[in-house]
Design a protein around this motif. Sequence first.
Motif, PDB file in Angstrom:
ATOM      1  N   ASN A 168       0.828  -1.207   0.000  1.00  0.00           N
ATOM      2  CA  ASN A 168       0.000   0.000   0.000  1.00  0.00           C
ATOM      3  C   ASN A 168       0.861   1.255   0.000  1.00  0.00           C
ATOM      4  O   ASN A 168       0.553   2.245  -0.664  1.00  0.00           O
ATOM      5  CB  ASN A 168      -0.919  -0.009   1.219  1.00  0.00           C
ATOM      6  CG  ASN A 168      -1.908   1.144   1.218  1.00  0.00           C
ATOM      7  OD1 ASN A 168      -2.721   1.269   0.311  1.00  0.00           O
ATOM      8  ND2 ASN A 168      -1.814   2.000   2.222  1.00  0.00           N
ATOM      9  N   ASN A 169       1.973   1.232   0.745  1.00  0.00           N
ATOM     10  CA  ASN A 169       2.898   2.368   0.744  1.00  0.00           C
ATOM     11  C   ASN A 169       3.460   2.605  -0.651  1.00  0.00           C
ATOM     12  O   ASN A 169       3.489   3.738  -1.142  1.00  0.00           O
ATOM     13  CB  ASN A 169       4.039   2.122   1.731  1.00  0.00           C
ATOM     14  CG  ASN A 169       3.596   2.225   3.177  1.00  0.00           C
ATOM     15  OD1 ASN A 169       2.553   2.787   3.484  1.00  0.00           O
ATOM     16  ND2 ASN A 169       4.393   1.677   4.078  1.00  0.00           N
ATOM     17  N   ASN A 208       1.118   4.086  -3.118  1.00  0.00           N
ATOM     18  CA  ASN A 208       0.783   5.494  -2.889  1.00  0.00           C
ATOM     19  C   ASN A 208       2.004   6.407  -2.888  1.00  0.00           C
ATOM     20  O   ASN A 208       1.979   7.495  -2.313  1.00  0.00           O
ATOM     21  CB  ASN A 208       0.044   5.638  -1.545  1.00  0.00           C
ATOM     22  CG  ASN A 208      -1.388   5.172  -1.627  1.00  0.00           C
ATOM     23  OD1 ASN A 208      -2.265   5.869  -2.116  1.00  0.00           O
ATOM     24  ND2 ASN A 208      -1.621   3.954  -1.140  1.00  0.00           N
ATOM     25  N   THR A 265       0.886   9.671  -4.231  1.00  0.00           N
ATOM     26  CA  THR A 265      -0.363  10.212  -3.714  1.00  0.00           C
ATOM     27  C   THR A 265      -0.085  11.470  -2.894  1.00  0.00           C
ATOM     28  O   THR A 265       0.738  11.462  -1.981  1.00  0.00           O
ATOM     29  CB  THR A 265      -1.077   9.177  -2.830  1.00  0.00           C
ATOM     30  OG1 THR A 265      -1.375   8.018  -3.619  1.00  0.00           O
ATOM     31  CG2 THR A 265      -2.372   9.739  -2.273  1.00  0.00           C
ATOM     32  N   PHE A 310       0.253  11.708   1.139  1.00  0.00           N
ATOM     33  CA  PHE A 310       0.140  10.369   1.735  1.00  0.00           C
ATOM     34  C   PHE A 310       1.206  10.173   2.810  1.00  0.00           C
ATOM     35  O   PHE A 310       2.347  10.603   2.660  1.00  0.00           O
ATOM     36  CB  PHE A 310       0.293   9.286   0.656  1.00  0.00           C
ATOM     37  CG  PHE A 310       0.204   7.886   1.196  1.00  0.00           C
ATOM     38  CD1 PHE A 310      -1.021   7.317   1.481  1.00  0.00           C
ATOM     39  CD2 PHE A 310       1.355   7.138   1.429  1.00  0.00           C
ATOM     40  CE1 PHE A 310      -1.105   6.029   1.988  1.00  0.00           C
ATOM     41  CE2 PHE A 310       1.291   5.851   1.926  1.00  0.00           C
ATOM     42  CZ  PHE A 310       0.047   5.296   2.210  1.00  0.00           C
ATOM     43  N   GLY A 342      -7.293  10.335   1.466  1.00  0.00           N
ATOM     44  CA  GLY A 342      -6.382  11.187   2.209  1.00  0.00           C
ATOM     45  C   GLY A 342      -6.984  11.831   3.433  1.00  0.00           C
ATOM     46  O   GLY A 342      -6.375  12.714   4.028  1.00  0.00           O
ATOM     47  N   SER A 381       4.077  12.504  -1.164  1.00  0.00           N
ATOM     48  CA  SER A 381       4.072  11.360  -0.253  1.00  0.00           C
ATOM     49  C   SER A 381       5.408  11.288   0.475  1.00  0.00           C
ATOM     50  O   SER A 381       6.457  11.637  -0.074  1.00  0.00           O
ATOM     51  CB  SER A 381       3.830  10.075  -1.053  1.00  0.00           C
ATOM     52  OG  SER A 381       4.109   8.940  -0.268  1.00  0.00           O
TER      53      SER A 381
END
Length: 424
Positions: free
Chosen positions: A23-24, A27, A30, A33, A352, A384
């Motif tokens: 998931n990190n 993103n 993002t 993030f 977010g 991010s």
Amino acid sequence: MPSFFIPLTGLNADSQALNTIANNLANMNTTGFKARAAHFADLFYQHIGSTGIGDPIQVGAGTQISSITTDFSDGSSNYTGLSTDVALQGNGFFVVSDGASQYLTRAGDFSLDSTGNLVTSNGLRVMGYPSVNGVVNTNTSLVPINIPESQILSPKATSSFGMTANLDSSTAASSTFPATVNIYDSLGQSHTATVTYTANGSGQWKYSIALPASDTTAAQTVTGTMSFDKNGNLTTIQPTGAASASTVGTASGDVSSIPVAFSGLSNGAANLTMNWNLLGTGSTPTISQVDSKSAVGATAQDGYTSGTYKEFTVGSDGTVTVTFSNQQKINVGQVALGDVANQQGLEAIGDGNYAATLASGTMTIGASGTAGLGSMEDAALEGSNVNISTEFANLIIAQRAFEANSKSVTTFDTITQETIQMIH
């Protein structure tokens, strides 16, 4: 059999760790993030006996994910050039609302909706402090930040003007020096006022202020006399009709301006009533008389014509300033920031956004730069804070841990098969 269930807990925990890392990485691009990290803890233990000296003999039951923490450190600030983008550096979050509840976010990729409200990418309204007549009030409830894109700024008649000028002390008596300043009436129409200085000799100048003949229904002139000391400093003024001269200054009984009025404007605007300011920075007179060519250094006045919306900017303290086509700037609000006592207690709800919980504590609201809250950067976005090197290192560790637990399962499976074969 416990031999199977213990590595199974490891597989489950490693799977969650791998999901967190994935998931990190997903993103990395993002806006705003914040990277997360999975932490392990051992499960309960079975007491199977004691040693001869009383030490307990315990067998562990595996592992589990004890917590998944969020790294709320700043991401890099990246310039975008879009006035609707705002990067936040330091502590705190933007406060956004769906009309019923308020949430927190670090994602500053805002835009304007059809009514001029500043909104997030998923339509939540950005909240802030309201402004009345350009003055922000931080002692009231938050309201949606609204940009008046369709607003026409009404004109403002000039109420004061000033002039920085020098009058040549060597000028012969009766010689004149004209200077002009543009002023505005109540309808926003510009007029050119001419100030004519006439040398009297002995450190005195007469002044007369008039508008063009076509601008008024009857000729009008404001006149008087200015006196200077031997150092060229303006000392007194005496408007025509005044019983005596008045000292220029800020002490009691002194004067700092000359009243100027014109009536009967040809365009039907209200009468002009102004003050000619004679003092500048440090209460120093702006008009001097020295042996140098008569000249005007600068003029200033506070009126303006009507204007339409042009653009807006967000200051480092969150103040939203709108610029109009007439170059006037008005503060229309101030973006607020929020925070909680325990940021790890925030609930991530996607897009977010974070929601306050009992664990995080109640949301507190404040202005940028107060109570430890960070500052804002206009036309930029916070990236991010995922560190790809760290994530790949964690990915390898989690992968090896998963493989090790898998190997434990296959090993116990082999042992089980051997045991069954012994029975046969």
